[in-house]
Design a protein around this motif. Structure first.
Motif, PDB file in Angstrom:
ATOM      1  N   MET A   1       0.821  -1.191   0.000  1.00  0.00           N
ATOM      2  CA  MET A   1       0.000   0.000   0.000  1.00  0.00           C
ATOM      3  C   MET A   1       0.869   1.260   0.000  1.00  0.00           C
ATOM      4  N   ALA A   2       1.829   1.331   0.908  1.00  0.00           N
ATOM      5  CA  ALA A   2       2.697   2.506   0.995  1.00  0.00           C
ATOM      6  C   ALA A   2       3.571   2.635  -0.244  1.00  0.00           C
ATOM      7  N   GLU A   3       3.999   1.504  -0.798  1.00  0.00           N
ATOM      8  CA  GLU A   3       4.826   1.538  -2.012  1.00  0.00           C
ATOM      9  C   GLU A   3       4.040   2.108  -3.181  1.00  0.00           C
ATOM     10  N   THR A   4       2.770   1.718  -3.297  1.00  0.00           N
ATOM     11  CA  THR A   4       1.915   2.222  -4.371  1.00  0.00           C
ATOM     12  C   THR A   4       1.723   3.728  -4.235  1.00  0.00           C
ATOM     13  N   GLU A   5       1.462   4.181  -3.026  1.00  0.00           N
ATOM     14  CA  GLU A   5       1.271   5.614  -2.793  1.00  0.00           C
ATOM     15  C   GLU A   5       2.545   6.392  -3.122  1.00  0.00           C
ATOM     16  N   ARG A   6       3.668   5.836  -2.716  1.00  0.00           N
ATOM     17  CA  ARG A   6       4.956   6.491  -3.001  1.00  0.00           C
ATOM     18  C   ARG A   6       5.191   6.578  -4.504  1.00  0.00           C
ATOM     19  N   GLU A   7       4.866   5.517  -5.226  1.00  0.00           N
ATOM     20  CA  GLU A   7       5.031   5.513  -6.684  1.00  0.00           C
ATOM     21  C   GLU A   7       4.107   6.550  -7.334  1.00  0.00           C
ATOM     22  N   ASN A   8       2.863   6.682  -6.821  1.00  0.00           N
ATOM     23  CA  ASN A   8       1.932   7.684  -7.350  1.00  0.00           C
ATOM     24  C   ASN A   8       2.469   9.099  -7.128  1.00  0.00           C
ATOM     25  N   ILE A   9       3.016   9.352  -5.956  1.00  0.00           N
ATOM     26  CA  ILE A   9       3.592  10.670  -5.659  1.00  0.00           C
ATOM     27  C   ILE A   9       4.757  10.947  -6.596  1.00  0.00           C
ATOM     28  N   ARG A  10       5.609   9.949  -6.793  1.00  0.00           N
ATOM     29  CA  ARG A  10       6.777  10.102  -7.670  1.00  0.00           C
ATOM     30  C   ARG A  10       6.338  10.422  -9.106  1.00  0.00           C
ATOM     31  N   GLU A  11       5.355   9.676  -9.614  1.00  0.00           N
ATOM     32  CA  GLU A  11       4.865   9.905 -10.976  1.00  0.00           C
ATOM     33  C   GLU A  11       4.273  11.309 -11.120  1.00  0.00           C
ATOM     34  N   SER A  12       3.483  11.725 -10.138  1.00  0.00           N
ATOM     35  CA  SER A  12       2.874  13.068 -10.181  1.00  0.00           C
ATOM     36  C   SER A  12       3.949  14.158 -10.171  1.00  0.00           C
ATOM     37  N   THR A  13       4.981  13.949  -9.364  1.00  0.00           N
ATOM     38  CA  THR A  13       6.073  14.922  -9.282  1.00  0.00           C
ATOM     39  C   THR A  13       6.793  15.020 -10.616  1.00  0.00           C
ATOM     40  N   LEU A  14       7.101  13.872 -11.212  1.00  0.00           N
ATOM     41  CA  LEU A  14       7.800  13.870 -12.503  1.00  0.00           C
ATOM     42  C   LEU A  14       6.948  14.492 -13.602  1.00  0.00           C
ATOM     43  N   GLU A  15       5.659  14.229 -13.596  1.00  0.00           N
ATOM     44  CA  GLU A  15       4.762  14.843 -14.577  1.00  0.00           C
ATOM     45  C   GLU A  15       4.759  16.368 -14.425  1.00  0.00           C
ATOM     46  N   GLY A  16       4.706  16.828 -13.179  1.00  0.00           N
ATOM     47  CA  GLY A  16       4.732  18.271 -12.927  1.00  0.00           C
ATOM     48  C   GLY A  16       6.034  18.916 -13.384  1.00  0.00           C
ATOM     49  N   LEU A  17       7.159  18.246 -13.137  1.00  0.00           N
ATOM     50  CA  LEU A  17       8.459  18.766 -13.576  1.00  0.00           C
ATOM     51  C   LEU A  17       8.541  18.806 -15.098  1.00  0.00           C
ATOM     52  N   ASP A  18       8.015  17.767 -15.758  1.00  0.00           N
ATOM     53  CA  ASP A  18       8.007  17.750 -17.225  1.00  0.00           C
ATOM     54  C   ASP A  18       7.147  18.873 -17.785  1.00  0.00           C
ATOM     55  N   ALA A  19       5.973  19.079 -17.180  1.00  0.00           N
ATOM     56  CA  ALA A  19       5.078  20.154 -17.632  1.00  0.00           C
ATOM     57  C   ALA A  19       5.749  21.515 -17.466  1.00  0.00           C
ATOM     58  N   ALA A  20       6.428  21.713 -16.350  1.00  0.00           N
ATOM     59  CA  ALA A  20       7.126  22.983 -16.118  1.00  0.00           C
ATOM     60  C   ALA A  20       8.263  23.166 -17.125  1.00  0.00           C
ATOM     61  N   ALA A  21       8.978  22.091 -17.415  1.00  0.00           N
ATOM     62  CA  ALA A  21      10.083  22.176 -18.374  1.00  0.00           C
ATOM     63  C   ALA A  21       9.561  22.545 -19.759  1.00  0.00           C
ATOM     64  N   ARG A  22       8.408  21.998 -20.141  1.00  0.00           N
ATOM     65  CA  ARG A  22       7.828  22.338 -21.447  1.00  0.00           C
ATOM     66  C   ARG A  22       7.461  23.814 -21.522  1.00  0.00           C
ATOM     67  N   LYS A  23       7.125  24.413 -20.371  1.00  0.00           N
ATOM     68  CA  LYS A  23       6.782  25.837 -20.323  1.00  0.00           C
ATOM     69  C   LYS A  23       8.019  26.723 -20.172  1.00  0.00           C
ATOM     70  N   GLY A  24       9.195  26.075 -20.069  1.00  0.00           N
ATOM     71  CA  GLY A  24      10.426  26.844 -19.920  1.00  0.00           C
ATOM     72  C   GLY A  24      10.733  27.229 -18.489  1.00  0.00           C
ATOM     73  N   LYS A  25      10.046  26.637 -17.549  1.00  0.00           N
ATOM     74  CA  LYS A  25      10.266  26.947 -16.134  1.00  0.00           C
ATOM     75  C   LYS A  25      11.169  25.884 -15.516  1.00  0.00           C
ATOM     76  N   HIS A  26      11.916  26.289 -14.530  1.00  0.00           N
ATOM     77  CA  HIS A  26      12.718  25.342 -13.775  1.00  0.00           C
ATOM     78  C   HIS A  26      12.837  25.830 -12.345  1.00  0.00           C
ATOM     79  N   GLY A  27      13.009  24.896 -11.460  1.00  0.00           N
ATOM     80  CA  GLY A  27      13.120  25.248 -10.052  1.00  0.00           C
ATOM     81  C   GLY A  27      14.557  25.533  -9.681  1.00  0.00           C
ATOM     82  N   GLY A  28      14.750  25.856  -8.450  1.00  0.00           N
ATOM     83  CA  GLY A  28      16.104  26.049  -7.960  1.00  0.00           C
ATOM     84  C   GLY A  28      16.433  27.496  -7.682  1.00  0.00           C
ATOM     85  N   ARG A  29      17.611  27.662  -7.200  1.00  0.00           N
ATOM     86  CA  ARG A  29      18.106  28.972  -6.809  1.00  0.00           C
ATOM     87  C   ARG A  29      18.504  29.785  -8.039  1.00  0.00           C
ATOM     88  N   PRO A  30      18.224  31.090  -8.060  1.00  0.00           N
ATOM     89  CA  PRO A  30      18.653  31.902  -9.203  1.00  0.00           C
ATOM     90  C   PRO A  30      20.177  32.016  -9.228  1.00  0.00           C
TER      91      PRO A  30
END
Length: 110
Positions: A1-30
């Motif tokens: 159960m916890a492994e499945t939830e962790r995998e869902n969180i990981r997938e959502s995070t990666l999708e969000g990072l990909d979406a931001a990258a497509r928009k030209g955005k990136h995180g981190g310190r300036p």
């Protein structure tokens, strides 16, 4: 159960990072040293000025230390990276990383 939830969180995070990258955005310190500042440093160093002489004219444009001068180590670090980038862009030259053998125990990317 916890492994499945962790995998869902990981997938959502990666999708969000990909979406931001497509928009030209990136995180981190300036970056402390912008491309324009690096160009100024490299040009003035080529003219014979020391980093200590150049530093007072550089102002950090964003972030926690906005409006202050960058540290000498930040300037030296950016200068070393800028020299490497300039050499990599030179026609007919390959970057150093491409010419090196892969480290022992590391596979080469395919």
């Amino acid at each position: 159960m916890a492994e499945t939830e962790r995998e869902n969180i990981r997938e959502s995070t990666l999708e969000g990072l990909d979406a931001a990258a497509r928009k030209g955005k990136h995180g981190g310190r300036p970056p402390v040293i912008t491309d324009g500042m690096l160009h100024t440093v490299l040009r003035r160093r080529a003219d014979g000025e020391t980093v200590e002489q150049i530093r007072p004219d550089l102002i950090i444009p964003a972030g926690k230390r906005k409006g202050h001068n960058p540290s000498l180590s930040s300037i030296y670090r950016a200068q070393a990276g800028g020299d490497a980038r300039a050499a990599a862009r030179a026609p007919g030259r390959r970057s150093r990383a491409r010419n090196q053998e892969p480290e022992a125990g590391r596979r080469e990317a395919t």
